[in-house]
Design a protein around this motif. Structure first.
Motif, PDB file in Angstrom:
ATOM      1  N   ARG A  97       1.275  -1.139  -0.343  1.00  0.00           N
ATOM      2  CA  ARG A  97       0.046  -0.217   0.195  1.00  0.00           C
ATOM      3  C   ARG A  97       0.862   1.641   0.398  1.00  0.00           C
ATOM      4  N   SER A 104       0.631   5.453  -0.888  1.00  0.00           N
ATOM      5  CA  SER A 104       0.287   6.448  -1.282  1.00  0.00           C
ATOM      6  C   SER A 104       0.970   8.297  -1.441  1.00  0.00           C
ATOM      7  N   ASP A 151       3.048   2.835   2.739  1.00  0.00           N
ATOM      8  CA  ASP A 151       1.738   2.487   4.150  1.00  0.00           C
ATOM      9  C   ASP A 151       2.636   1.536   5.092  1.00  0.00           C
ATOM     10  N   SER A 152       2.499  -0.161   4.555  1.00  0.00           N
ATOM     11  CA  SER A 152       2.406  -1.016   4.647  1.00  0.00           C
ATOM     12  C   SER A 152       2.729  -1.631   3.881  1.00  0.00           C
ATOM     13  N   ALA A 161       3.014  -2.292   9.247  1.00  0.00           N
ATOM     14  CA  ALA A 161       3.020  -0.805   9.034  1.00  0.00           C
ATOM     15  C   ALA A 161       4.375  -0.898   8.774  1.00  0.00           C
ATOM     16  N   ASP A 203       8.091   2.262   7.040  1.00  0.00           N
ATOM     17  CA  ASP A 203       8.572   4.057   6.542  1.00  0.00           C
ATOM     18  C   ASP A 203       7.567   4.336   5.465  1.00  0.00           C
ATOM     19  N   LYS A 204       8.249   5.584   4.783  1.00  0.00           N
ATOM     20  CA  LYS A 204       7.837   5.867   3.422  1.00  0.00           C
ATOM     21  C   LYS A 204       8.561   5.203   2.459  1.00  0.00           C
ATOM     22  N   PRO A 262       4.695   5.780  12.860  1.00  0.00           N
ATOM     23  CA  PRO A 262       3.882   6.871  11.806  1.00  0.00           C
ATOM     24  C   PRO A 262       3.740   7.909  10.902  1.00  0.00           C
ATOM     25  N   ASP A 263       2.493   8.446  10.146  1.00  0.00           N
ATOM     26  CA  ASP A 263       2.605   9.559   9.250  1.00  0.00           C
ATOM     27  C   ASP A 263       2.901  10.268   9.916  1.00  0.00           C
TER      28      ASP A 263
END
Length: 733
Positions: free
Chosen positions: A248, A250, A255-256, A265, A267-268, A348-349
């Motif tokens: 996933r 964005s 994200d994961s 989860a 990191d980017k 997390p983001d």
């Protein structure tokens, strides 16, 4: 622009400066410099040292090509038949998945056919028998095929040409992850026969951080143009029987990474934060023990098994936040344990947004509160902020496995507070310089320093206080000035000559010089510093001023006699009054002075004028007299009503510090005269007046008695109206 400057001035220049610093720091954080990143990582390392991943279920085992195995089975690389036996043995013992943290990019040089090329002087029969033996790689591939095995691949920083094989792995994406994946130009593969036989293929490359420590490992990456899973995640996929890995992503990054039953989860960049446990020797089983049948089935049944090495000679040692030398194979094992036991770390983001908000809120609070709170309160507030930031970050880590950085908000708030502290320090120094400059010529040095140390005691803009005000003026100064009409510089020197000791005397008695008005001096007591004995200090200053002037006149008389120049003595009158005044910075925005205003000031000026009327050097008001009675020899001389003021004022002459016999005679004579005078007994007043003159051998009260004699004779011929109370009304200011 002017409006902005006015707003900045009202808010405070240093506050505006710190707001600019706060904005700059937030911009620096958004840029995420290397220094900030390393500081943040060190804190996260400290968390893991303080509370490593707790020991829980052990779903992973490491079959170790250790020193013992190398000693029993020979140096590495072993014949692939050994590895085939190892895989078969592990499968028979019930291993769920067998993975290799080693790579086999070339054919086995110990296969029978390959070995024939290295032997000489073999007879044909032997050569024929060897050539009929099965190929080691094929034997190994068959063992791999019969088990649920995952072979390892190595990502390379340079492109390589390798024999391709059908190694497509099911990858599904939600969004485009490729711009964010760690990318490697090359990929070192196993020989095709092994890759085709394996149930999975994973990249075991572990990338260190800049400081050489392993903290994050990619679960997926791009290698040689293809998205590849890591060895650990591929083992998890094979163990669960999943056919596809879902990534996933964005616009902010990955994200994961997920398979059915597991959503991890990242990191980017698709990296997994490893929550390390301490090095666990119980995970290791010697490869020699497996091959020799010295391992109980319970140790390996349903376990995820990684075949790797802890041998230092094979150079697969990594540094982690907890361990300085952890075998690379154990890092993969810890990744699997972390995922399977749910002990997962994540950043997390919203972590960055949370840190920026905390920085902004704390920074603004410090900017608003630091200038108005005491240092002790600010220290307490700083301690509370420290506890809040560190405690919150620690709770996020321990309770939820979230990595929230407290260092940037803490460092930023410390920088802002230090900036304000230094700004206030320089502001105070500047304020002290201004105070010294403003009051240095009007106050005693000790008082100036005391005021500089405690500027809060100086209330600017006007403060109501009970004060004693002095006016001093030179008698017949016009006559003196006329003698210097051809020598103006000489007149200036003369003024400086007598004003300097008079000024020093006032300052020595804790007085403040308000202003010079030609030959006149205006001074006051009990401001800017409190003086509980301001009336006494003012009277003492007046008497010492008269004494100083006598010295100056003796010197001038001697100089005039020596030069033959005319000599005119300098005589001054001093008026003192005590009352409520307003003191502070008075003037305009462009120019102001520290001065005093009020009705009591005006009355002090009128009282000073009566020195000339009565021929007395020092006259004080009633409130001053009440405060100093007993400390000085004072005599009541009249009750007057100044022009424009209905309420009468009793005035007194100050004769000295001690009540001598001469003072007693003068006091009694004047008191008797005033009683008769106010009782309209004009003849009795004249008799008392003449008695006083007889006792006034030095002629101190000669002008005083002359004034009263004239006044009594006038009243005897033309008595005052009914209701007259003895008050003398001044006709002029």
């Amino acid at each position: 622009m002017k409006r902005i400057l006015r707003l900045a001035r009202s808010f405070g220049l240093f506050r505006c400066l710190c707001l600019g610093l706060l904005v700059f720091l937030l911009a620096v954080r958004l840029g995420d410099s290397r220094v900030l990143d390393e500081l943040r990582l060190r804190v996260f390392d400290m968390y893991q040292v303080l509370q490593p991943r707790p020991a829980g279920e052990k779903p992973v085992r490491i079959v170790d090509i250790d020193e013992k195995s190398l000693s029993e089975l020979g140096q590495w690389p072993w014949p692939r038949t050994y590895l085939a036996d190892l895989v078969t043995r592990l499968t028979d013992l019930g291993a769920a998945v067998v993975a290799f943290d080693v790579i086999f990019p070339e054919a086995d040089r110990l296969s029978p056919v390959a070995a024939l090329k290295t032997f000489r002087s073999l007879d044909e029969v032997t050569r024929e028998k060897l050539s009929e033996l099965p190929d080691n790689d094929r034997v190994f591939a068959e063992a791999v095929h019969k088990s649920r095995a995952v072979v390892g691949e190595s990502a390379l920083s340079t492109a390589v040409s390798s024999e391709t094989s059908d190694t497509t792995i099911g990858i599904a994406t939600f969004g485009d992850p490729k711009p964010f994946l760690l990318s490697y130009p090359g990929l070192l593969r196993n020989i095709p026969i092994l890759e085709q036989a394996a149930a999975g293929r994973g990249v075991f490359t572990i990338q260190n951080e800049r400081d050489g420590i392993v903290r994050r490992v990619p679960l997926v990456m791009e290698a040689q143009g293809q998205i590849r899973p890591s060895l650990a995640f591929e083992m998890l996929r094979v163990a669960t029987g999943a056919s596809t890995i879902l990534i996933r992503a964005s616009e902010a990054g990955i994200d994961s990474v997920a398979i059915p039953g597991f959503r991890i989860a990242t990191d980017k960049n698709g990296q997994f934060w490893v929550r390390f446990g301490r090095h666990d020797p119980s995970l290791y089983i010697s490869a020699a023990d497996v091959l020799r049948g010295r391992v109980d089935q319970a140790a390996l049944k349903d376990k995820l098994v990684i075949i790797g090495t802890s041998s230092v000679g094979l150079l697969d040692i990594k540094t982690t936040p907890i361990d300085a030398a952890m075998p690379g194979v154990e890092v993969h094992a810890q990744i699997l344990e972390s995922m399977l036991n749910g002990e997962i770390l994540a950043r997390p983001d919203y972590a960055l947004a949370l840190e920026l908000i905390a920085t902004a809120v704390i920074g603004i609070l410090i900017i608003m509160l630091a200038p108005v709170l005491s240092p002790l309160v600010m220290v307490g507030l700083g301690a509370a902020v420290l506890v809040l930031l560190v405690g919150s970050s620690w709770l996020f880590y321990t309770r939820q496995g979230l990595l929230i950085d407290f260092t940037f908000p803490l460092v930023s708030s410390a920088l802002i507070y230090m900036t304000l502290t230094f700004a206030n320090y320089f502001k105070e120094r500047s304020q002290r310089r201004r105070i010294r400059s403003a009051f240095g010529q009007y106050l005693a040095p000790a008082l100036v320093e005391e005021l500089a140390r405690s500027p809060e005691r100086l209330v600017l803009g006007g403060e109501q206080r009970t004060m004693t005000v002095m006016f001093s003026d030179v008698r017949d100064f016009t006559t003196i000035a006329e003698s210097y009409k051809n020598d103006p510089q000489g007149l200036t020197r003369l003024m400086n000559r007598f004003l300097t000791p008079l000024t020093n005397t006032i300052i020595a008695h804790k007085g403040t010089i308000d202003k010079y008005m030609g030959d006149a001096i205006m001074a006051f007591w009990n401001a800017p510093l409190h003086d509980d004995a301001h009336e006494i200090n003012a009277c003492a200053a007046g008497l010492d001023m008269l004494a100083c002037l006598k010295v100056v006149n003796r010197e001038r008389k001697a100089e005039a006699a020596a030069s033959g120049a005319p000599y005119v003595p300098i005589r001054i009158g001093i008026g003192l009054n005590t009352g409520t005044c307003v003191v502070g910075n008075i003037g305009s925005e462009l120019r102001f002075d520290y001065s005093v205003l009020g009705d009591s000031v005006n009355l002090a000026s009128r009282i000073e004028g009566q020195c000339k009327t009565y021929g007395l050097p020092m006259v004080i008001g009633s409130r001053t007299a009440r405060a100093v009675e007993g400390a000085f020899a004072i005599v009541e001389i009249d009750v007057i009503a100044v022009k424009g003021k209905a309420e009468p004022e009793t005035i007194y002459a100050v004769l000295g510090r001690e009540k001598t016999e001469r003072y007693d005679k003068a006091h009694d004579s004047i008191a008797a005269m005033l009683r008769c005078y106010r009782a309209r007994d004009w003849d009795g007043a004249l008799v008392a007046l003449e008695a006083g003159r007889g006792a006034d051998s030095d002629g101190v009260f000669s002008e005083f008695y002359r004034v009263y004699e004239k006044r009594i004779l006038a009243f005897r011929d033309d008595p005052p109206p009914e209701g007259w109370n003895g008050v003398f009304v001044l006709e002029t200011k």
